[in-house]
Write an enzyme that holds these catalytic residues in place. Structure first.
Site, PDB file in Angstrom:
ATOM      1  N   TYR A   1      19.558  17.057  33.439  1.00  0.00           N
ATOM      2  CA  TYR A   1      18.776  15.882  33.082  1.00  0.00           C
ATOM      3  C   TYR A   1      17.367  16.342  32.730  1.00  0.00           C
ATOM      4  O   TYR A   1      16.754  17.120  33.455  1.00  0.00           O
ATOM      5  CB  TYR A   1      18.726  14.904  34.259  1.00  0.00           C
TER       6      TYR A   1
ATOM      7  N   ASP B   1      13.086  23.698  32.302  1.00  0.00           N
ATOM      8  CA  ASP B   1      12.635  22.404  32.797  1.00  0.00           C
ATOM      9  C   ASP B   1      12.512  22.521  34.313  1.00  0.00           C
ATOM     10  O   ASP B   1      13.502  22.447  35.038  1.00  0.00           O
ATOM     11  CB  ASP B   1      13.631  21.312  32.386  1.00  0.00           C
TER      12      ASP B   1
ATOM     13  N   LYS C   1       6.772  15.713  38.848  1.00  0.00           N
ATOM     14  CA  LYS C   1       7.034  15.499  40.270  1.00  0.00           C
ATOM     15  C   LYS C   1       5.948  16.115  41.180  1.00  0.00           C
ATOM     16  O   LYS C   1       4.907  15.528  41.328  1.00  0.00           O
ATOM     17  CB  LYS C   1       8.450  15.958  40.624  1.00  0.00           C
TER      18      LYS C   1
HETATM   19  C1  LIG Z   1      12.861  14.032  37.121  1.00  0.00           C
HETATM   20  C2  LIG Z   1      13.150  14.965  36.053  1.00  0.00           C
HETATM   21  C3  LIG Z   1      12.704  14.740  34.735  1.00  0.00           C
HETATM   22  C4  LIG Z   1      12.048  13.456  34.322  1.00  0.00           C
HETATM   23  O1  LIG Z   1      10.804  13.243  34.920  1.00  0.00           O
HETATM   24  P1  LIG Z   1      10.225  11.749  34.972  1.00  0.00           P
HETATM   25  O2  LIG Z   1       8.880  11.926  35.599  1.00  0.00           O
HETATM   26  O3  LIG Z   1      11.182  10.952  35.787  1.00  0.00           O
HETATM   27  O4  LIG Z   1      10.136  11.255  33.586  1.00  0.00           O
HETATM   28  C5  LIG Z   1      12.916  15.729  33.804  1.00  0.00           C
HETATM   29  N1  LIG Z   1      13.538  16.878  34.121  1.00  0.00           N
HETATM   30  C6  LIG Z   1      13.981  17.124  35.366  1.00  0.00           C
HETATM   31  C7  LIG Z   1      14.623  18.440  35.670  1.00  0.00           C
HETATM   32  C8  LIG Z   1      13.825  16.166  36.360  1.00  0.00           C
HETATM   33  O5  LIG Z   1      14.300  16.405  37.589  1.00  0.00           O
END
Ligand SMILES: *Cc1c(COP(=O)(O)O)cnc(C)c1O
Length: 429
Positions: A144, A239, A267
């Site tokens: 994701y 990511d 985060k």
């Molecule tokens: C949470 C998450 C996102 C998205 O971040 P948001 O602040 O919710 O838009 C993207 N990549 C990874 C790996 C994530 O865990």
């Protein structure tokens, strides 16, 4: 005066907010029941509107790594708010946080602040396309990367839980530029790249997947991606929105010793405030406006309150590397307790763990990719979730999420978590 309960709030919310929640991962659709509304949190505990308390194993999906209501972070926020919640012009904390990030994550030579992880990945992909002048990106099934159009193809997290891996509204044109490969399968990646030779701008990957549950990279997988990208002139994007500052102060790339070209963050970087960032090689980052031609902007990007919160959290982690040992120790104790309970009740469920990320999968198969993750008994997970909730332990309301341990979780909480799990196993025995 009677204060509104979770139930009343959810009834009202459903009238004015789609599904009553502002992010689908907060709904309880996959586990049954209604979401709980929270009013307060401190340390390891969250307190709902109904007078109950829960040990929090989500920690706002990662950001609250130091537990809730950390005094240093709160103080930094209060101080910044009084200075003005926003300037819309450059300010000191942006520079200080950028310097700290480039120090903690050496592959990041320059960094641009944004407001969420989604914005970070969307911007990084545009940059990779602009820089390489190629259109296609390769992502992995079950990973994701936020809700940008290009990524809502076989995406994990809420998109997986909700059973809408391909969202309506994502055009076919966009979908055709997103290539897919199974996580942990470097041979498949090579095949896909070979059949799209010279057309792929970037490979984006969660170096440790957290959005199909916690799935670790097999030995050689990340290294394999690195060499393939080098050979083919493809930009490698890690990511690390979830793993950044969580697995170590330098993220998963430090743990596995693989250096990406670009990294996306979110985060933990905002300590609970809405912050994301993307950064990496100087020559690529200098392609971002106003220095370069790839446009990306943000009215509230680098917001002084968010920067102050992030700086307080990251500088604490940078100055206290022992935090990571404690987090791992706590997580291992939970895992050990779970394993013992599983043995006692003759269950052989899979657990994946690294640092302070852990998932219990309701399957006996090893979970190494999206297909094996999908083999889980989600109904059993629902029962487990509800049992834990009733015992005062707040888990992610989905099988396909990792848990995020905070430094506030001590032996007392570990005992309660493990005995609640034993209670669950006993209840189904
Ligand atoms: C949470 C998450 C996102 C998205 O971040 P948001 O602040 O919710 O838009 C993207 N990549 C990874 C790996 C994530 O865990």
């Amino acid at each position: 005066m009677k204060i509104a309960t979770s139930k009343e709030l959810f009834d009202r919310a459903q009238d004015v907010i789609p599904g009553g929640v502002n992010s689908p991962v907060r709904a309880f659709k996959a586990v049954g029941g209604d979401p709980i509304f929270f009013g307060k949190a401190e340390g390891a505990y969250m307190y709902d509107e109904d007078g109950n308390s829960y040990i929090d194993l989500i920690n706002s999906w990662g950001p609250m790594i130091l537990g809730h209501a950390n005094k240093d972070i709160e103080e930094a926020i209060f101080k910044a708010v009084i200075g003005s919640p926003s300037f819309g012009a450059p300010s000191r904390m942006e520079v200080e946080l950028a310097e700290l990030i480039t120090e903690m994550v050496p592959s990041i030579e320059k960094v641009r602040m944004v407001n969420s992880g989604t914005e970070a990945t969307m911007s990084a992909i545009r940059l990779a396309r602009g820089f390489t002048k190629k259109d296609k990106v390769l992502k992995f099934e079950g990973c994701y990367h936020g809700h940008g159009d290009s990524f809502l193809i076989a995406a994990g997290s809420g998109a997986m839980t909700m059973g809408t891996p391909d969202s309506p509204g994502v055009t076919e044109g966009t979908a055709k530029d997103t290539l897919l490969a199974p996580f942990n399968n470097i041979e498949k990646v090579k095949e896909v790249i070979a059949s799209n030779k010279g057309e792929v701008a970037a490979i984006i990957v969660e170096p440790v997947a957290g959005n199909m549950g916690c799935v670790l990279p097999k030995e050689g997988f990340l290294e394999g991606l690195r060499s393939l990208c080098d050979e083919e002139g493809i930009i490698l994007i890690f990511d690390e929105v979830m793993t950044g500052f969580r697995l170590s102060k330098g993220g998963a790339q430090e743990v596995f010793g693989v250096r990406p070209d670009l990294t996306t963050l979110g985060k933990i970087i905002g300590a609970g405030m809405p912050v994301g960032a993307y950064g990496g090689r100087k020559d690529i980052m200098d392609y971002v406006s106003p220095q370069g031609p790839v446009y990306q902007a943000g009215t509230l990007s680098g917001n002084p309150v968010a920067m102050a919160a992030g700086y307080a959290q990251l500088s604490y982690l940078n100055d206290h590397p022992e935090v990571y040992d404690k987090l791992e120790d706590t997580t291992k104790k939970i895992m050990k307790g779970y394993r013992k309970a599983l043995d006692k009740y003759k269950k052989d469920y899979t657990m994946n763990q690294i640092g302070s990320m852990i998932s219990l999968f309701f399957t006996e198969k090893k979970v190494a990719d999206f297909d094996t993750a999908k083999s889980c008994d989600t109904e059993a997970f629902g029962k487990y979730f509800r049992h834990m909730l009733n015992s005062g332990v707040y888990l992610a309301p989905s099988q396909f999420e990792s848990l995020f341990i905070s430094t506030s979780i001590e032996d007392k909480e570990i005992d309660q978590i493990v005995s609640s799990f034993e209670g669950y196993l006993k209840s189904i025995a």
